[in-house]
Design a protein around this motif. Structure first.
Motif, mmCIF file in Angstrom:
data_model
loop_
_atom_site.group_PDB
_atom_site.id
_atom_site.type_symbol
_atom_site.label_atom_id
_atom_site.label_comp_id
_atom_site.label_asym_id
_atom_site.label_seq_id
_atom_site.Cartn_x
_atom_site.Cartn_y
_atom_site.Cartn_z
ATOM 1 N N VAL A 253 -22.426 -77.402 -43.525
ATOM 2 C CA VAL A 253 -22.755 -76.004 -43.822
ATOM 3 C C VAL A 253 -22.513 -75.703 -45.293
ATOM 4 O O VAL A 253 -23.322 -75.039 -45.957
ATOM 5 C CB VAL A 253 -21.947 -75.057 -42.911
ATOM 6 N N VAL A 265 -28.315 -69.423 -44.535
ATOM 7 C CA VAL A 265 -27.377 -70.246 -43.767
ATOM 8 C C VAL A 265 -26.592 -69.371 -42.787
ATOM 9 O O VAL A 265 -26.388 -69.755 -41.623
ATOM 10 C CB VAL A 265 -26.414 -70.992 -44.715
ATOM 11 N N LEU A 269 -26.498 -69.787 -38.704
ATOM 12 C CA LEU A 269 -25.276 -69.908 -37.906
ATOM 13 C C LEU A 269 -25.212 -68.828 -36.835
ATOM 14 O O LEU A 269 -24.819 -69.087 -35.689
ATOM 15 C CB LEU A 269 -24.053 -69.822 -38.814
ATOM 16 N N SER A 301 -20.438 -72.801 -34.911
ATOM 17 C CA SER A 301 -21.188 -71.789 -35.662
ATOM 18 C C SER A 301 -20.298 -70.625 -36.100
ATOM 19 O O SER A 301 -20.294 -70.259 -37.278
ATOM 20 C CB SER A 301 -22.364 -71.272 -34.826
#
Length: 415
Positions: A253, A265, A269, A301
């Motif tokens: 990530v 991003v 997530l 996540s």
């Protein structure tokens, strides 16, 4: 390599003791509360109490240390944390546990800040990156080990309360025997919502709702797992795997968020987390394997969102304000942590155990749509103006001093 860690080995050990006790403390209460017949709302309020205490500790510890010194303050906090877990075994009522959990949260935040201050002071600038990484992994490993210890005995007795108290007291030893000079004053951070909002509205909204979802899940995951019929060993895994998955997810990530708009991003997530929420709601899994897989996806996540948010906010921060920005976001996360377990516990008590994932899903929907809205309103930060992504512990085990430690690491790395 060994020379870099020998001066701080005792402090790393002390931090491990602290987090090991915290891992036991955080899991034994919901499990024992279930056995005692506490309602989901009462168990959710344990998380609310913890968040209130933790945020208060982050705010007021710097003043306390300024008055009585690092060693005395740390000793008092570790001792009171030990007393609070022992009193929890003696005063088995929801009201007592909520108050004691808040007290423990205050002490835990203060003790962590002092350990981090000592680590930063004793670490050479050139090795701070390695030490910060090891410190983070030690904390995650110790928390997981504390939770997994509960699988070897009966959580309904006194034993695990006593073990947690012992390790809170053991955490005293490194600072008590340290011959190093007193560290520099602790970082003191005030919550300036206007400044945070001007800096990054996405960070403000996202960190608040990440606090809601992560604290709700972190507090009530064990309650959900027990009520769907999982055995104790699986319950411990159900609460530990998400934390470890979130830590591992920070590597890819972080790389991806350095290469593209961090908001994309964050949306990715949140979408992945929402898919896991929906799977819990639609499939109502009762098998061990499916519950653990979904918990891993959800944890990977949700526990990777916080450092992305912090990095995005610091991309926009004015020079010299990154610690204030990171500390302010931590306090906002804590406010979300006060609300999340409360409303999730109420929902689980009034509707069904899976209502936990209605609350987390609602939080993730807000993050997705608000971040999409802000993408249309504000250009992405140019790649050359971004700070380097720094993996950090989740908000529940971060303090303003963590932000200072990470900042020192970043400065040393760029020197």
């Amino acid at each position: 390599m060994l020379r870099q860690f020998l001066p701080v080995s005792t402090l790393l050990l002390g931090s491990a003791f602290l987090l090991f006790a915290g891992g036991i403390n955080g899991l034994i209460l919901p499990l024992r509360g279930q056995y005692e017949g506490f309602s989901a709302l009462s168990l959710g309020l344990l998380g609310t109490g913890w968040a209130i205490g933790y945020v208060s500790g982050c705010i007021f510890t710097a003043r306390l240390v300024g008055r009585v010194g690092h060693i005395r303050a740390f000793g008092a906090m570790a001792a009171i944390a030990a007393i609070s877990i022992l009193l929890s075994a003696l005063l088995v009522t929801p009201i007592a546990w909520i108050i004691l959990r808040a007290l423990c949260g205050f002490c835990f935040a203060g003790a962590a800040m002092i350990v981090e201050s000592w680590l930063s002071e004793q670490t050479e600038p050139s090795s701070r990156g390695k030490v910060f990484g090891v410190y983070t992994m030690v904390n995650l490993g110790a928390t997981t080990a504390g939770q997994m210890l509960l699988t070897v005995g009966d959580p309904n007795g006194f034993t695990f309360f006593a073990i947690a108290a012992i390790f809170y007291c053991l955490a005293l030893v490194p600072t008590a025997v340290s011959s190093s000079a007193t560290p520099a004053p602790l970082v003191s951070v005030n919550l300036d919502l206007k400044a945070l909002w001007r800096n990054s509205p996405v960070a403000v909204i996202a960190v608040l709702f990440v606090g809601v979802s992560n604290s709700a899940f972190g507090t009530l995951a064990a309650v959900y797992a027990e009520r769907v019929g999982l055995v104790l060993a699986t319950i411990a895994l159900f609460t530990s795997i998400p934390i470890l998955a979130g830590a591992l997810a920070q590597i890819p990530v972080g790389w991806l968020s350095d290469k593209t708009d961090r908001r994309h991003v964050l949306i990715g997530l949140a979408v992945l987390a929402l898919a896991a929420d929906a799977a819990f709601l639609v499939f109502a899994p009762d098998s061990r394997a499916l519950n653990l897989v979904l918990a891993g996806v959800l944890g990977g996540s949700i526990f990777a969102m916080y450092p992305v948010i912090v990095a995005h906010a610091n991309d926009h921060a004015a020079p010299g304000t990154s610690i204030q920005i990171s500390g302010g976001l931590l306090l906002l996360y804590g406010i979300g942590g006060i609300v999340g377990p409360l409303i999730a516990g109420w929902a689980m008590a009034g509707f069904a155990d899976r209502a936990l994932f209605v609350i987390t899903a609602g939080s993730h929907v807000v993050i997705i749509f608000y971040t999409m809205f802000r993408i249309m309103k504000r250009e992405a930060v140019p790649a050359e103006d971004k700070i380097d992504f720094r993996p950090v512990p989740g908000g529940r085990i971060s303090t303003p001093q963590t932000a200072a430690f990470a900042k020192a690491d970043s400065v040393a790395g760029n020197a």
